[in-house]
Design a protein around this motif. Structure first.
Motif, PDB file in Angstrom:
ATOM      1  N   ASN A  30      45.160  -8.140  20.194  1.00  0.00           N
ATOM      2  CA  ASN A  30      45.325  -7.812  21.606  1.00  0.00           C
ATOM      3  C   ASN A  30      46.355  -6.719  21.847  1.00  0.00           C
ATOM      4  N   GLU A  31      47.050  -6.276  20.816  1.00  0.00           N
ATOM      5  CA  GLU A  31      48.038  -5.230  20.984  1.00  0.00           C
ATOM      6  C   GLU A  31      47.357  -3.869  20.946  1.00  0.00           C
ATOM      7  N   PRO A  32      47.941  -2.884  21.663  1.00  0.00           N
ATOM      8  CA  PRO A  32      47.349  -1.545  21.624  1.00  0.00           C
ATOM      9  C   PRO A  32      47.575  -0.891  20.266  1.00  0.00           C
ATOM     10  N   HIS A  33      46.603  -0.148  19.823  1.00  0.00           N
ATOM     11  CA  HIS A  33      46.717   0.577  18.570  1.00  0.00           C
ATOM     12  C   HIS A  33      46.775   2.059  18.900  1.00  0.00           C
ATOM     13  N   SER A  34      47.878   2.699  18.570  1.00  0.00           N
ATOM     14  CA  SER A  34      48.066   4.115  18.859  1.00  0.00           C
ATOM     15  C   SER A  34      47.624   4.942  17.677  1.00  0.00           C
ATOM     16  N   THR A  35      46.851   5.961  17.966  1.00  0.00           N
ATOM     17  CA  THR A  35      46.426   6.887  16.923  1.00  0.00           C
ATOM     18  C   THR A  35      46.771   8.294  17.363  1.00  0.00           C
ATOM     19  N   PHE A  36      46.891   9.177  16.401  1.00  0.00           N
ATOM     20  CA  PHE A  36      47.184  10.569  16.705  1.00  0.00           C
ATOM     21  C   PHE A  36      46.056  11.190  17.533  1.00  0.00           C
ATOM     22  N   SER A  37      44.827  10.876  17.181  1.00  0.00           N
ATOM     23  CA  SER A  37      43.694  11.448  17.926  1.00  0.00           C
ATOM     24  C   SER A  37      43.665  10.927  19.361  1.00  0.00           C
ATOM     25  N   GLY A  38      44.061   9.671  19.571  1.00  0.00           N
ATOM     26  CA  GLY A  38      44.115   9.131  20.930  1.00  0.00           C
ATOM     27  C   GLY A  38      45.164   9.838  21.774  1.00  0.00           C
ATOM     28  N   TYR A  39      46.342  10.067  21.174  1.00  0.00           N
ATOM     29  CA  TYR A  39      47.386  10.786  21.898  1.00  0.00           C
ATOM     30  C   TYR A  39      46.977  12.233  22.161  1.00  0.00           C
ATOM     31  N   MET A  40      46.320  12.873  21.202  1.00  0.00           N
ATOM     32  CA  MET A  40      45.895  14.259  21.389  1.00  0.00           C
ATOM     33  C   MET A  40      44.810  14.364  22.459  1.00  0.00           C
ATOM     34  N   THR A  41      43.904  13.393  22.508  1.00  0.00           N
ATOM     35  CA  THR A  41      42.882  13.380  23.558  1.00  0.00           C
ATOM     36  C   THR A  41      43.549  13.271  24.923  1.00  0.00           C
ATOM     37  N   GLY A  42      44.489  12.362  25.062  1.00  0.00           N
ATOM     38  CA  GLY A  42      45.221  12.219  26.317  1.00  0.00           C
ATOM     39  C   GLY A  42      45.997  13.470  26.680  1.00  0.00           C
ATOM     40  N   PHE A  43      46.620  14.103  25.668  1.00  0.00           N
ATOM     41  CA  PHE A  43      47.382  15.321  25.911  1.00  0.00           C
ATOM     42  C   PHE A  43      46.481  16.449  26.393  1.00  0.00           C
ATOM     43  N   ILE A  80      46.458  10.217  36.585  1.00  0.00           N
ATOM     44  CA  ILE A  80      47.173   8.939  36.477  1.00  0.00           C
ATOM     45  C   ILE A  80      46.379   7.975  35.603  1.00  0.00           C
ATOM     46  N   LEU A  81      45.072   7.924  35.815  1.00  0.00           N
ATOM     47  CA  LEU A  81      44.234   7.041  34.997  1.00  0.00           C
ATOM     48  C   LEU A  81      44.247   7.452  33.527  1.00  0.00           C
ATOM     49  N   VAL A  82      44.213   8.754  33.254  1.00  0.00           N
ATOM     50  CA  VAL A  82      44.287   9.234  31.866  1.00  0.00           C
ATOM     51  C   VAL A  82      45.603   8.789  31.225  1.00  0.00           C
ATOM     52  N   HIS A  83      46.694   8.923  31.947  1.00  0.00           N
ATOM     53  CA  HIS A  83      47.995   8.507  31.405  1.00  0.00           C
ATOM     54  C   HIS A  83      48.035   7.008  31.153  1.00  0.00           C
ATOM     55  N   MET A  84      47.472   6.238  32.073  1.00  0.00           N
ATOM     56  CA  MET A  84      47.485   4.777  31.901  1.00  0.00           C
ATOM     57  C   MET A  84      46.658   4.351  30.690  1.00  0.00           C
ATOM     58  N   VAL A  85      45.546   5.005  30.442  1.00  0.00           N
ATOM     59  CA  VAL A  85      44.670   4.613  29.336  1.00  0.00           C
ATOM     60  C   VAL A  85      45.174   5.151  28.001  1.00  0.00           C
ATOM     61  N   TYR A  86      45.496   6.438  27.938  1.00  0.00           N
ATOM     62  CA  TYR A  86      45.809   7.067  26.650  1.00  0.00           C
ATOM     63  C   TYR A  86      47.273   6.920  26.233  1.00  0.00           C
ATOM     64  N   PHE A  87      48.207   6.844  27.188  1.00  0.00           N
ATOM     65  CA  PHE A  87      49.616   6.778  26.822  1.00  0.00           C
ATOM     66  C   PHE A  87      50.213   5.391  27.030  1.00  0.00           C
ATOM     67  N   LEU A  88      49.815   4.691  28.077  1.00  0.00           N
ATOM     68  CA  LEU A  88      50.314   3.334  28.319  1.00  0.00           C
ATOM     69  C   LEU A  88      49.410   2.276  27.709  1.00  0.00           C
ATOM     70  N   HIS A  89      48.242   2.679  27.219  1.00  0.00           N
ATOM     71  CA  HIS A  89      47.281   1.786  26.543  1.00  0.00           C
ATOM     72  C   HIS A  89      46.923   0.576  27.400  1.00  0.00           C
ATOM     73  N   MET A  90      46.678   0.810  28.681  1.00  0.00           N
ATOM     74  CA  MET A  90      46.339  -0.291  29.576  1.00  0.00           C
ATOM     75  C   MET A  90      44.829  -0.487  29.591  1.00  0.00           C
ATOM     76  N   ASN A  91      44.418  -1.715  29.347  1.00  0.00           N
ATOM     77  CA  ASN A  91      43.012  -2.084  29.489  1.00  0.00           C
ATOM     78  C   ASN A  91      42.943  -3.566  29.816  1.00  0.00           C
ATOM     79  N   GLY A  92      41.775  -4.089  29.982  1.00  0.00           N
ATOM     80  CA  GLY A  92      41.613  -5.482  30.370  1.00  0.00           C
ATOM     81  C   GLY A  92      41.870  -6.476  29.256  1.00  0.00           C
ATOM     82  N   LYS A  93      42.060  -6.009  28.024  1.00  0.00           N
ATOM     83  CA  LYS A  93      42.233  -6.918  26.892  1.00  0.00           C
ATOM     84  C   LYS A  93      43.694  -7.228  26.591  1.00  0.00           C
TER      85      LYS A  93
END
Length: 149
Positions: A30-43, A80-93
């Motif tokens: 249930n923890e967020p998994h951060s990847t370089f590609s995820g951060y680059m997509t958000g950036f 704001i939604l991009v930041h919440m998903v890609y940087f704050l890793h917020m989702n329903g799980k």
């Protein structure tokens, strides 16, 4: 080796799931998994969602001010939604959905507060001391009534 020592060694490994629960590098599902590609997509999305509104304003693409405010506000909400998903890793799980639920509650509460404040401010003139027509027998302000001799 005695039987007691052998049993103790097995209990030691069986008590904490093969020795991985105490490790800091082990992640729960249930923890967020951060990847370089995820951060680059958000950036990259953040850069695009900043550059487009900047271009729209600087090139004066949208002539109508109200339309421009709505379009720029839409880009701001998307960012704001991009930041919440890609940087704050917020989702329903995450945390059983409580983080997302708390965020939704906060957004609704702030929206109601802002809408109420704007409504009061825009209607303040009509709600506060409206002008009354002059009463019969009263002189307009700045003049005196003269009595006949």
């Amino acid at each position: 080796m005695s039987a007691q020592h052998t049993t103790h060694a097995h209990d030691h490994h069986g008590g904490h799931g093969h020795g991985h629960e105490g490790d800091s590098h082990h992640h729960d599902a249930n923890e967020p998994h951060s990847t370089f590609s995820g951060y680059m997509t958000g950036f990259v999305l953040s850069i695009i969602l900043t550059a487009i509104p900047f271009w729209l304003v600087m090139a004066k693409v949208i002539a109508d001010r109200n339309t421009a405010v709505l379009v720029l506000g839409g880009f701001a909400v998307i960012q704001i939604l991009v930041h919440m998903v890609y940087f704050l890793h917020m989702n329903g799980k995450i945390e059983g959905g409580w983080t997302l639920l708390a965020t939704i509650f906060t957004v609704v509460f702030v929206a109601i507060t802002i809408a109420g404040t704007l409504w009061v401010m825009f209607h303040m003139n009509t709600n506060m001391m409206p002008e009354h027509p002059p009463m019969p027998g009263m002189a307009p302000a700045g003049t005196e009534l003269r009595s006949s001799p």
